[in-house]
Write a protein that holds these residues in place. Structure first.
Motif, mmCIF file in Angstrom:
data_model
loop_
_atom_site.group_PDB
_atom_site.id
_atom_site.type_symbol
_atom_site.label_atom_id
_atom_site.label_comp_id
_atom_site.label_asym_id
_atom_site.label_seq_id
_atom_site.Cartn_x
_atom_site.Cartn_y
_atom_site.Cartn_z
ATOM 1 N N THR A 13 15.924 6.101 -0.699
ATOM 2 C CA THR A 13 15.103 6.319 0.489
ATOM 3 C C THR A 13 15.210 5.114 1.410
ATOM 4 O OG1 THR A 13 13.510 7.578 -0.848
ATOM 5 C CG2 THR A 13 12.786 6.848 1.340
ATOM 6 N N GLU A 60 14.762 4.623 -6.598
ATOM 7 C CA GLU A 60 13.982 5.065 -7.755
ATOM 8 C C GLU A 60 14.980 5.505 -8.813
ATOM 9 O OE1 GLU A 60 10.323 7.498 -6.538
ATOM 10 O OE2 GLU A 60 11.656 7.657 -4.802
ATOM 11 N N LYS A 89 1.193 3.932 -3.149
ATOM 12 C CA LYS A 89 0.741 5.288 -2.848
ATOM 13 C C LYS A 89 1.862 6.316 -3.006
ATOM 14 C CE LYS A 89 -1.104 8.039 1.003
ATOM 15 N NZ LYS A 89 0.131 8.874 1.244
ATOM 16 N N ASP A 90 3.045 5.992 -2.534
ATOM 17 C CA ASP A 90 4.113 6.986 -2.457
ATOM 18 C C ASP A 90 5.089 6.968 -3.636
ATOM 19 O OD1 ASP A 90 3.011 7.645 -0.050
ATOM 20 O OD2 ASP A 90 4.623 6.820 1.193
ATOM 21 N N TYR A 91 5.131 5.879 -4.409
ATOM 22 C CA TYR A 91 6.193 5.757 -5.400
ATOM 23 C C TYR A 91 5.716 5.403 -6.809
ATOM 24 C CZ TYR A 91 8.901 5.699 -1.112
ATOM 25 O OH TYR A 91 9.434 6.025 0.109
ATOM 26 N N THR A 140 0.835 -1.205 0.000
ATOM 27 C CA THR A 140 0.000 0.000 0.000
ATOM 28 C C THR A 140 0.867 1.253 0.000
ATOM 29 O OG1 THR A 140 -1.795 -1.124 1.163
ATOM 30 C CG2 THR A 140 -1.773 1.272 1.262
ATOM 31 N N ILE A 141 1.867 1.277 0.864
ATOM 32 C CA ILE A 141 2.781 2.420 0.935
ATOM 33 C C ILE A 141 3.526 2.596 -0.381
ATOM 34 C CG2 ILE A 141 4.916 3.248 2.015
ATOM 35 C CD1 ILE A 141 3.915 1.971 4.635
ATOM 36 N N LEU A 142 4.008 1.498 -0.910
ATOM 37 C CA LEU A 142 4.798 1.558 -2.139
ATOM 38 C C LEU A 142 3.996 2.151 -3.290
ATOM 39 C CD1 LEU A 142 7.550 0.735 -3.381
ATOM 40 C CD2 LEU A 142 6.472 -1.428 -4.038
ATOM 41 N N ARG A 144 13.403 3.418 4.730
ATOM 42 C CA ARG A 144 12.167 3.484 5.528
ATOM 43 C C ARG A 144 12.173 2.372 6.567
ATOM 44 N NH1 ARG A 144 7.166 5.931 2.267
ATOM 45 N NH2 ARG A 144 6.316 5.661 4.357
ATOM 46 N N MET A 163 7.404 0.156 7.001
ATOM 47 C CA MET A 163 6.610 -0.505 5.965
ATOM 48 C C MET A 163 6.016 -1.850 6.394
ATOM 49 S SD MET A 163 8.771 0.485 2.516
ATOM 50 C CE MET A 163 7.496 -0.090 1.379
ATOM 51 N N LYS A 206 0.841 8.052 -10.824
ATOM 52 C CA LYS A 206 -0.521 8.424 -10.422
ATOM 53 C C LYS A 206 -1.535 8.119 -11.512
ATOM 54 C CE LYS A 206 1.259 9.872 -6.662
ATOM 55 N NZ LYS A 206 1.238 8.922 -5.516
#
Length: 206
Positions: free
Chosen positions: A187, A203, A36-38, A32-34, A189, A192, A41
């Motif tokens: 990054t 990235e 949403k954030d990376y 979900t985090i991956l 983290r 997660m 869109k």
């Protein structure tokens, strides 16, 4: 590929056991985090998933995504086809240059939890293949466990028990990426999973 599958780790070769273990530690949160954030869109793009496992990432992605997943485990790919057969193309083999030459380029390449199973030469090959697969301006995302100075001791211990035998520092992962990319964002983290853990996200833009 350097991977320890001896002892208790052998059970993770079974797709159902692997999926259950992943959910218990919080893999759905990580996905979900991956996304949403990376991830892009846009609701429509082409994605290559290298080392896709059972393709659980698809639970978090739009239905009109053009998805291709590769994994060396035929067992995992069988499960991916059973769960998501109408949502993508799944191949039980390693990605090779000849295969990519037959495909249209991708907007996004994902290698989630793969690099720490590869030695340096294999890792450089992964970055080479990802660059070949990407459209100009496309992005490679890699996600792996990492050793960093500020991580909790329990996180370091859990990471040390991973099946992958090439867990690196953030600097070492970035050095591999520099073999084929210059536009790289790094990054780290620690949030997660449900358990103490540290991830390194690269990235790499073509």
């Amino acid at each position: 590929m350097a991977q320890n599958t001896s002892g208790i780790r052998a059970i993770f070769s079974h797709a159902s056991v692997y999926n259950i273990a992943q959910r218990l530690v919080g893999a759905e949160k990580a996905r979900t985090i991956l996304v949403k954030d990376y991830f892009p869109k846009s609701e429509s793009y082409r994605m290559l998933d290298i080392g896709c496992g059972t393709a659980e990432i698809l639970r978090h992605l739009p239905y009109d995504l053009d998805y291709v997943g590769f994994d060396a485990s035929a067992t995992y790919i069988t499960e991916a086809c059973r769960q998501f057969g109408n949502r993508g193309t799944f191949k039980a083999e390693l990605v090779r240059e000849a295969i990519l030459d037959q495909m249209q380029p991708f907007d996004l390449v994902l290698a989630f939890g793969l690099l720490h199973h590869l030695d340096d030469k294999e890792g450089e090959t992964l970055f080479s293949l990802a660059r070949q697969a990407l459209k100009p301006g496309g992005k490679l995302i890699t996600v792996d466990p990492v050793y960093v100075p500020d991580q909790r001791s329990l996180a370091r211990w859990i990471i040390s028990k991973d099946r992958g035998q090439n867990i690196r520092t953030a600097e070492a992962y970035q050095e591999l990426a520099l073999s084929h990319f210059t536009d790289i964002k790094v990054t780290v983290r620690h949030d997660m999973l449900h358990i103490p853990y540290s991830h390194l996200i690269l990235e790499c833009r073509k």
